[in-house]
Scaffold this active site. Structure first.
Site, short mmCIF file in Angstrom:
data_model
loop_
_atom_site.label_atom_id
_atom_site.label_comp_id
_atom_site.label_asym_id
_atom_site.label_seq_id
_atom_site.Cartn_x
_atom_site.Cartn_y
_atom_site.Cartn_z
N ARG A 21 0.85 -1.18 0.00
CA ARG A 21 0.00 0.00 0.00
C ARG A 21 0.90 1.24 0.00
NH1 ARG A 21 -3.98 2.28 4.82
NH2 ARG A 21 -5.09 3.81 3.52
N HIS A 22 0.36 2.35 -0.43
CA HIS A 22 1.08 3.62 -0.44
C HIS A 22 1.33 4.11 0.99
CE1 HIS A 22 -2.72 5.48 0.64
NE2 HIS A 22 -3.29 4.80 -0.37
N HIS B 73 -3.06 0.24 -3.40
CA HIS B 73 -3.92 0.81 -2.37
C HIS B 73 -4.13 -0.19 -1.23
CE1 HIS B 73 -4.77 4.11 -5.22
NE2 HIS B 73 -4.58 3.15 -6.10
#
Length: 341
Positions: free
Chosen positions: A80-81, A265
């Site tokens: 995920r970011h 995400h």
């Protein structure tokens, strides 16, 4: 060679042979290195009998062990970011961070020092938020730790969302690979479209990204372009899209192997690895529960064996925070409240 003389107790020696080690153990059959070798005289003189012919052929065929040089293991590092600005500042962050003339104004140290120039920022940034300074630091730290753990990145893929491109960029910067590994923007890695009833955000263009200093591979063509997005996408469709994109990325690198970075995400570590590992897509309640546990920079590492089987590997680096849990692909037994009806 010795034999017992008839009707006597006497042994007569006709000929002797030396038992010796193979002159080059590398030329011995597997498992026979260092074993005694008897040099049969008729074979050494080049006799044409069938035994000699077979033995000489075998000797010629046994060289240094032939290794089927398989590529290094193919690993997918799916994450995920980092920390996003809108979640830190709130939904009205644009009103707080831009003055009446449309100029960005930094209010806190954790806010970005500057924002990339893009078309109509007042209306595009709310749906395509950047990272905070902490998010950049998290990504760079993750990159450095992965490098120290022996996981240098060979190729990098990112969702077209700015926060994902920034995260991939900072991970590579932490590895000192920013200039060596360009980012491949893969539209198919964008998150679940059911959360965007008005359609996906307007993403930054290639020229805007390069002008902002990002190292983007312009020649890359995504597996799934945004024009092919399904506006009525359901959870199962999202799993299938993610699996399709992941499978195509795997095909492009299965011959050479290496560590492939995929930044997306909260659901990306789940949806891009689950079917590779042999699990079916989750139900909506399970999906909702899983993504609620995925924190910033949560990392899933899957590796393909020599037989083509994918396995989840332990996270090679510690989590960012003590409360962060490792990604877990197994089913969730307890009932949960659905996130999406």
């Amino acid at each position: 060679m010795a034999e017992l003389r008839p009707e006597t107790d006497t042994w007569t020696l006709h000929r002797s042979f030396e038992l010796k080690q193979s002159p080059d153990d590398d030329y011995a059959p597997p498992g026979m290195q260092g074993m005694p070798v008897i040099p049969y005289p008729n074979m050494m003189r080049g006799s044409n009998n069938s035994l000699n012919h077979y033995a000489m052929r075998q000797r010629a065929n046994v060289g240094p062990p032939r290794v089927a040089f398989s590529p290094e293991p193919l690993r997918l590092l799916v994450a995920r970011h980092g920390e996003r600005l809108d979640f830190l500042m709130g939904a009205n962050w644009i009103e707080q961070c831009f003055d009446r003339k449309g100029n960005y104004v930094r209010k806190t140290l954790t806010m970005p020092k500057w924002l990339p120039q893009r078309k109509d920022p007042i209306h595009t940034y709310p749906m395509d938020t950047p990272l905070t300074e902490m998010g950049k630091f998290q990504a760079a730290l993750t990159g450095k730790e992965l490098l120290d753990a022996g996981y240098p990145i060979r190729y990098a893929y990112a969702s077209p969302a700015l926060r994902c491109i920034q995260t991939a960029s900072e991970i590579l910067r932490g590895m000192d690979l920013f200039h060596e590994v360009p980012i491949r923007i893969e539209s198919g890695l964008f998150e679940y479209l059911g959360w965007y009833p008005g359609g996906p955000p307007v993403f930054m263009r290639f020229d805007e990204l390069t002008n902002a200093g990002f190292n983007i591979e312009r020649s890359y063509r995504p597996v799934l372009h945004t024009s092919k997005f399904n506006p009525k996408e359901g959870i199962h469709d999202y799993y299938e899209r993610s699996h399709l994109v992941t499978s195509e990325i795997v095909k492009r690198h299965e011959r050479e192997g290496g560590n492939i970075l995929m930044i997306g995400h909260a659901a990306t570590p789940e949806t891009c690895t689950r079917q590779l590992l042999g699990y079916p897509p989750r139900s909506i309640p399970d999906f909702s529960s899983v993504i609620r546990q995925v924190n910033y920079l949560t990392l899933a590492v899957v590796e393909r064996s020599a037989w083509g089987k994918w396995d989840m590997r332990p996270n090679p680096i510690p989590p960012l925070l003590p409360a962060d849990k490792p990604f877990e692909p197994k089913p969730i037994p307890q009932p949960v409240v659905p996130l999406i009806q």
